[in-house]
Design a protein around this motif. Structure first.
Motif, PDB file in Angstrom:
ATOM      1  N   UNK A 199      22.972 -62.227   3.326  1.00  0.00           N
ATOM      2  CA  UNK A 199      23.356 -61.487   4.532  1.00  0.00           C
ATOM      3  C   UNK A 199      22.690 -62.040   5.792  1.00  0.00           C
ATOM      4  N   UNK A 200      21.843 -63.061   5.643  1.00  0.00           N
ATOM      5  CA  UNK A 200      21.202 -63.680   6.789  1.00  0.00           C
ATOM      6  C   UNK A 200      19.829 -63.125   7.125  1.00  0.00           C
ATOM      7  N   UNK A 201      19.341 -62.169   6.338  1.00  0.00           N
ATOM      8  CA  UNK A 201      18.010 -61.610   6.575  1.00  0.00           C
ATOM      9  C   UNK A 201      16.930 -62.575   6.093  1.00  0.00           C
ATOM     10  N   UNK A 202      15.824 -62.636   6.816  1.00  0.00           N
ATOM     11  CA  UNK A 202      14.692 -63.454   6.394  1.00  0.00           C
ATOM     12  C   UNK A 202      13.942 -62.716   5.290  1.00  0.00           C
ATOM     13  N   UNK A 203      13.789 -63.364   4.135  1.00  0.00           N
ATOM     14  CA  UNK A 203      13.057 -62.740   3.036  1.00  0.00           C
ATOM     15  C   UNK A 203      11.685 -63.383   2.823  1.00  0.00           C
ATOM     16  N   UNK A 204      11.487 -64.586   3.353  1.00  0.00           N
ATOM     17  CA  UNK A 204      10.182 -65.243   3.252  1.00  0.00           C
ATOM     18  C   UNK A 204      10.082 -66.318   4.323  1.00  0.00           C
ATOM     19  N   UNK A 205       8.859 -66.536   4.794  1.00  0.00           N
ATOM     20  CA  UNK A 205       8.653 -67.531   5.852  1.00  0.00           C
ATOM     21  C   UNK A 205       7.278 -68.177   5.676  1.00  0.00           C
ATOM     22  N   UNK A 206       7.260 -69.511   5.772  1.00  0.00           N
ATOM     23  CA  UNK A 206       6.015 -70.246   5.644  1.00  0.00           C
ATOM     24  C   UNK A 206       5.820 -71.149   6.861  1.00  0.00           C
ATOM     25  N   UNK A 207       4.594 -71.236   7.351  1.00  0.00           N
ATOM     26  CA  UNK A 207       4.269 -72.103   8.481  1.00  0.00           C
ATOM     27  C   UNK A 207       2.788 -72.455   8.421  1.00  0.00           C
ATOM     28  N   UNK A 208       2.372 -73.364   9.283  1.00  0.00           N
ATOM     29  CA  UNK A 208       0.955 -73.726   9.321  1.00  0.00           C
ATOM     30  C   UNK A 208       0.112 -72.502   9.653  1.00  0.00           C
ATOM     31  N   UNK A 209      -1.019 -72.407   9.000  1.00  0.00           N
ATOM     32  CA  UNK A 209      -1.873 -71.241   9.193  1.00  0.00           C
ATOM     33  C   UNK A 209      -2.820 -71.443  10.367  1.00  0.00           C
ATOM     34  N   UNK A 210      -3.004 -70.387  11.152  1.00  0.00           N
ATOM     35  CA  UNK A 210      -3.937 -70.397  12.258  1.00  0.00           C
ATOM     36  C   UNK A 210      -5.188 -69.617  11.879  1.00  0.00           C
TER      37      UNK A 210
END
Length: 199
Positions: A152-163
């Protein structure tokens, strides 16, 4: 085949491995792109309390077409394999330590024609039809980011560089992962590992 874990009471449409790996609220993880083995490559995943949750220790092996996702005790949760003779980059995930004839639980195929970013389609229950794509992944190598979307286009997980808390960016091998409520953590980790492989 090895058994996974007993089921929890959480019910969700985003369960591919086991309900045990779901949470009733969004969950934060720290992903360290290092193995627990000396000079090894892989992933080590910690929860917000610093406890080991998942690990991948066999990147250093000579078998580049197979990777194993384990829990904190070393139990095999998923065996991830690159599909042979595939014209497009495709990886498949099997529960535990599968027998030769077993069908994959889910698979990931890299889409073509995106030079500056990676887009991959996820097929659940061994489906190989594009019309039955249930999830989509998008990421950028230069930004070290990856997002998983539901059908449905919903974000279920997201990964990025940690601050760090002082807003100082940590090294390229330390990432922050947020998985939304009701989403299978082991399923997401399997996707991220395959995504890393096709990168």
């Amino acid at each position: 085949m090895s058994q996974v874990r007993p089921h929890s009471s959480i019910s969700s449409p985003h369960v591919c491995i086991d309900q045990f790996f779901c949470s009733s609220s969004s969950t934060h993880f720290t992903v360290w792109k290092k193995s627990l083995l000396f000079n090894g490559k892989g992933f080590t995943v910690f929860d917000s309390m610093g406890h080991l949750v998942f690990r991948v220790d066999n990147y250093a092996s000579n078998v580049k077409s197979e990777v194993v996702l384990m829990d904190n005790e070393g139990q095999i949760l998923l065996t991830l394999r690159r599909k042979r003779w595939s014209l497009r980059r495709r990886w498949e995930a099997f529960r535990g330590d599968p027998v030769e004839s077993e069908r994959p639980t889910f698979g990931l195929t890299k889409s073509l024609g995106f030079p500056d970013k990676i887009i991959a389609n996820v097929f659940v229950d061994g489906s190989r039809e594009i019309k039955q794509c249930y999830y989509r992944m998008e990421g950028s190598l230069c930004k070290l980011s990856c997002t998983i979307f539901s059908a449905s286009g919903d974000i279920i997980a997201q990964m990025k560089r940690k601050e760090a808390k002082s807003d100082i960016m940590l090294g390229n091998d330390v990432l922050s992962l947020v998985i939304e409520a009701g989403v299978d953590h082991a399923f997401v980790m399997g996707l991220l590992i395959m995504f890393d492989q096709i990168s």
